[in-house]
Each structure stands twice: as structure tokens, then as C-alpha cells.
Enzyme design. Structure first.
Site, PDB file in Angstrom:
ATOM      1  N   GLY A  46       0.818  -1.206  -0.173  1.00 56.09           N
ATOM      2  CA  GLY A  46       0.075  -0.262   0.037  1.00 56.09           C
ATOM      3  C   GLY A  46       0.913   1.303  -0.033  1.00 56.09           C
ATOM      4  O   GLY A  46       2.048   1.093   0.198  1.00 56.09           O
ATOM      5  N   GLN A  51       2.723   9.790   2.206  1.00 55.62           N
ATOM      6  CA  GLN A  51       4.188   9.429   1.849  1.00 55.62           C
ATOM      7  C   GLN A  51       4.938   9.904   0.941  1.00 55.62           C
ATOM      8  O   GLN A  51       6.228   9.820   0.829  1.00 55.62           O
ATOM      9  CB  GLN A  51       4.147   7.876   1.984  1.00 55.62           C
ATOM     10  CG  GLN A  51       3.496   7.265   3.116  1.00 55.62           C
ATOM     11  CD  GLN A  51       3.509   5.679   2.912  1.00 55.62           C
ATOM     12  OE1 GLN A  51       2.551   5.059   2.428  1.00 55.62           O
ATOM     13  NE2 GLN A  51       4.460   4.935   3.363  1.00 55.62           N
ATOM     14  N   CYS A  92       6.293  -0.409   6.973  1.00 51.40           N
ATOM     15  CA  CYS A  92       6.078   0.639   6.616  1.00 51.40           C
ATOM     16  C   CYS A  92       7.369   1.080   5.664  1.00 51.40           C
ATOM     17  O   CYS A  92       8.109   1.256   6.096  1.00 51.40           O
ATOM     18  CB  CYS A  92       5.694   1.742   7.350  1.00 51.40           C
ATOM     19  SG  CYS A  92       5.055   3.530   6.719  1.00 51.40           S
ATOM     20  N   LEU A  93       6.819   1.647   4.652  1.00 49.01           N
ATOM     21  CA  LEU A  93       7.647   2.216   3.570  1.00 49.01           C
ATOM     22  C   LEU A  93       8.292   3.383   3.909  1.00 49.01           C
ATOM     23  O   LEU A  93       9.502   3.824   3.735  1.00 49.01           O
ATOM     24  CB  LEU A  93       7.175   2.401   2.180  1.00 49.01           C
ATOM     25  CG  LEU A  93       6.667   1.035   1.446  1.00 49.01           C
ATOM     26  CD1 LEU A  93       5.781   1.413   0.157  1.00 49.01           C
ATOM     27  CD2 LEU A  93       7.566  -0.006   1.146  1.00 49.01           C
ATOM     28  N   HIS A 134      -3.806   1.237   8.127  1.00 46.95           N
ATOM     29  CA  HIS A 134      -2.870   1.625   7.921  1.00 46.95           C
ATOM     30  C   HIS A 134      -2.792   2.939   7.291  1.00 46.95           C
ATOM     31  O   HIS A 134      -1.956   4.052   7.618  1.00 46.95           O
ATOM     32  CB  HIS A 134      -1.649   0.637   7.571  1.00 46.95           C
ATOM     33  CG  HIS A 134      -0.305   0.871   7.679  1.00 46.95           C
ATOM     34  ND1 HIS A 134       0.627   0.512   8.454  1.00 46.95           N
ATOM     35  CD2 HIS A 134       0.371   1.771   6.480  1.00 46.95           C
ATOM     36  CE1 HIS A 134       1.870   1.087   8.003  1.00 46.95           C
ATOM     37  NE2 HIS A 134       1.435   1.969   7.080  1.00 46.95           N
ATOM     38  N   GLU A 135      -3.189   2.625   6.139  1.00 47.56           N
ATOM     39  CA  GLU A 135      -3.039   3.955   4.887  1.00 47.56           C
ATOM     40  C   GLU A 135      -3.893   4.969   5.355  1.00 47.56           C
ATOM     41  O   GLU A 135      -3.544   6.066   5.136  1.00 47.56           O
ATOM     42  CB  GLU A 135      -3.594   3.305   3.568  1.00 47.56           C
ATOM     43  CG  GLU A 135      -2.899   2.251   3.130  1.00 47.56           C
ATOM     44  CD  GLU A 135      -1.316   2.318   3.056  1.00 47.56           C
ATOM     45  OE1 GLU A 135      -0.704   3.358   3.157  1.00 47.56           O
ATOM     46  OE2 GLU A 135      -0.538   1.276   3.001  1.00 47.56           O
ATOM     47  N   HIS A 138      -2.159   7.113   7.960  1.00 46.87           N
ATOM     48  CA  HIS A 138      -1.127   8.024   7.125  1.00 46.87           C
ATOM     49  C   HIS A 138      -1.786   9.399   6.668  1.00 46.87           C
ATOM     50  O   HIS A 138      -1.401  10.392   6.819  1.00 46.87           O
ATOM     51  CB  HIS A 138      -0.548   7.471   5.822  1.00 46.87           C
ATOM     52  CG  HIS A 138       0.492   6.523   5.901  1.00 46.87           C
ATOM     53  ND1 HIS A 138       1.809   7.021   6.786  1.00 46.87           N
ATOM     54  CD2 HIS A 138       0.930   5.330   5.649  1.00 46.87           C
ATOM     55  CE1 HIS A 138       2.594   5.863   6.829  1.00 46.87           C
ATOM     56  NE2 HIS A 138       2.094   4.982   6.147  1.00 46.87           N
TER      57      HIS A 138
HETATM   58  O1  GNR Z   1       4.316  -2.584   2.474  1.00 44.82           O
HETATM   59  C1  GNR Z   1       3.695  -2.344   3.572  1.00 44.82           C
HETATM   60  N1  GNR Z   1       3.325  -3.583   4.143  1.00 44.82           N
HETATM   61  C2  GNR Z   1       2.511  -3.711   5.262  1.00 44.82           C
HETATM   62  C3  GNR Z   1       2.697  -4.794   6.053  1.00 44.82           C
HETATM   63  C4  GNR Z   1       1.791  -4.903   7.323  1.00 44.82           C
HETATM   64  C5  GNR Z   1       0.991  -3.680   7.514  1.00 44.82           C
HETATM   65  C6  GNR Z   1       0.929  -2.789   6.842  1.00 44.82           C
HETATM   66  C7  GNR Z   1       1.849  -2.735   5.732  1.00 44.82           C
HETATM   67  S1  GNR Z   1       1.623  -1.187   4.655  1.00 44.82           S
HETATM   68  C8  GNR Z   1       3.048  -1.206   3.980  1.00 44.82           C
HETATM   69  C9  GNR Z   1       3.251   0.056   2.975  1.00 44.82           C
HETATM   70  C10 GNR Z   1       3.207   1.119   3.446  1.00 44.82           C
HETATM   71  O2  GNR Z   1       4.193   1.882   4.201  1.00 44.82           O
HETATM   72  N2  GNR Z   1       2.064   1.964   3.445  1.00 44.82           N
HETATM   73  O3  GNR Z   1       1.929   3.093   3.982  1.00 44.82           O
HETATM   74 NI    NI Z   2       3.026   2.911   5.813  1.00 45.21          NI
END
Ligand code: GNR
Ligand code: NI
Length: 179
Positions: A46, A51, A92-93, A134-135, A138
Site C-alpha cells: 500500500g 508518504q 511501513c515504506l 494503516h493507509e 497516514h
Molecule cells: O508494504 C507495506 N506492508 C505492510 C505490512 C503490514 C501492515 C501494513 C503494511 S503497509 C506497507 C506499505 C506502507 O507503508 N504503506 O503505508
Molecule cells: Ni505506511
């Protein structure tokens, strides 16, 4: 198409609040295409516009094994969330190399618009439910490490700042003529 630069925690711009999208034009479609390319290249499941330093309510997600099921969420809302929670090891990236358990709603119903401005609803569980939550965090300026203890968060912050200093040094070295 182009790859976008992903902000790294603790960059203060990760805490900006995203505004709703009002205009569904070619610029939005280009941004969505670039976000998808950036997510696939990373690789991640995601990516939120926050980001890549665009503070608008736009998310791309692909939790499929084949990386062939792109979902675009513009102006997303949670319509319903289960009382039941699930613990998932998140990454998270914007916080590369860090993984830790976060508890979130196990199942959700969400509503959003697609890249053409058409509304849709989705029932999600498992990784998709985790990822949507999670997104959406953000977009509200929240990074998953904020759910961890202050001790863990401070260790992560220190590690990220140290890596940042080393990345800066590497970039400077690349700029020097070969000796
Ligand atoms: O790539 C991603 N993997 C992930 C793994 C477990 C829970 C959430 C994520 S999201 C993350 C990509 C990201 O940072 N999205 O904001
Ligand atoms: Ni993230």
C-alpha cells in the site's frame, strides 16, 4: 510514469493532515499511476499520498499475491468496524526495516471514490483490512510506530536518524569526482 520519493520517518511532513480530493482530473490519474508504480517498485502492499508529500486523501493498495489487483481509494471513510481486533506485524515504506505488532479492527466496511470519482464500498478482513487502516492513518498524519511504546518509538527514531546521516554521507560521496 515516474517513481516518487518516499518520505522517511521522522520527517515532520508525515504528520500533515490530508485534504479531500475535489477535482477528478488528469493530474489525479497521473498521481495515482505514479503512486502505484512507486508502491510496486518499493515493493509494498500500500501507499498513501502523504508518504510522497502530497497531502490529499489518496491511497493505493494491492494485497494480491500476483501484484495484479490495484485498488484506489480517494476520500476513504470507515462505515463500520468490528469490535473484534487482530494483531498484525506491520511494516511501513516510510520506516524501512522496522516490523512490529499493531492491534487493529479485524473487519471493516469502508467507502471511497475511485480515480474517476465513482463511489464504492468494500468489506475487508485480514491483510486488506490492516492495510486500509494503516493507509488511512497516514492520511491523518499518523505512522504505525506511534502505536508502539515510547521506548520502542524512540529507539526507532534514533535508528532512522542514524541511517539518514549515513545516507546523506553516501550521497555526498557519490557527488565527489573519483579519486
Ligand atoms: O508494504 C507495506 N506492508 C505492510 C505490512 C503490514 C501492515 C501494513 C503494511 S503497509 C506497507 C506499505 C506502507 O507503508 N504503506 O503505508
Ligand atoms: Ni505506511
Amino acid at each position: 510514469m515516474s517513481l516518487l520519493n518516499i518520505l522517511r520517518y521522522p520527517d515532520p511532513r508525515l504528520h500533515k493532515i490530508a485534504k479531500p480530493v475535489a477535482v477528478f482530473d488528469a493530474r489525479l490519474k497521473q498521481l495515482v499511476a505514479d503512486m502505484a508504480e512507486t508502491m510496486y517498485e518499493a515493493p509494498g502492499v500500500g501507499l498513501a499520498a502523504s508518504q510522497v508529500d502530497v497531502h490529499e486523501q489518496i491511497i493505493v493498495i494491492d494485497t494480491s499475491d500476483t501484484r495484479s489487483d490495484l485498488r484506489v481509494f480517494v476520500n476513504p471513510e470507515i462505515l463500520w468496524a468490528s469490535a473484534e481486533k487482530q494483531m498484525y506485524d506491520e511494516g511501513c515504506l516510510s520506516v524501512p526495516g522496522i516490523y512490529d505488532g499493531v492491534e487493529r479492527h479485524a473487519r471493516i466496511k469502508a467507502r471511497a471514490l475511485d480515480a474517476d470519482g465513482r463511489p464504492f464500498e468494500i468489506d475487508a478482513e485480514g491483510l486488506l483490512a490492516v492495510c486500509i487502516q494503516h493507509e488511512m492513518d497516514h492520511l491523518k498524519g499518523k505512522v504505525f510506530v506511534e502505536y508502539l511504546s515510547p521506548l520502542k518509538r524512540n529507539r526507532i527514531k534514533a535508528k532512522m536518524l542514524k541511517e539518514e546521516r549515513e545516507l546523506k554521507k553516501d550521497r555526498q560521496r557519490e557527488m565527489q569526482p573519483a579519486r
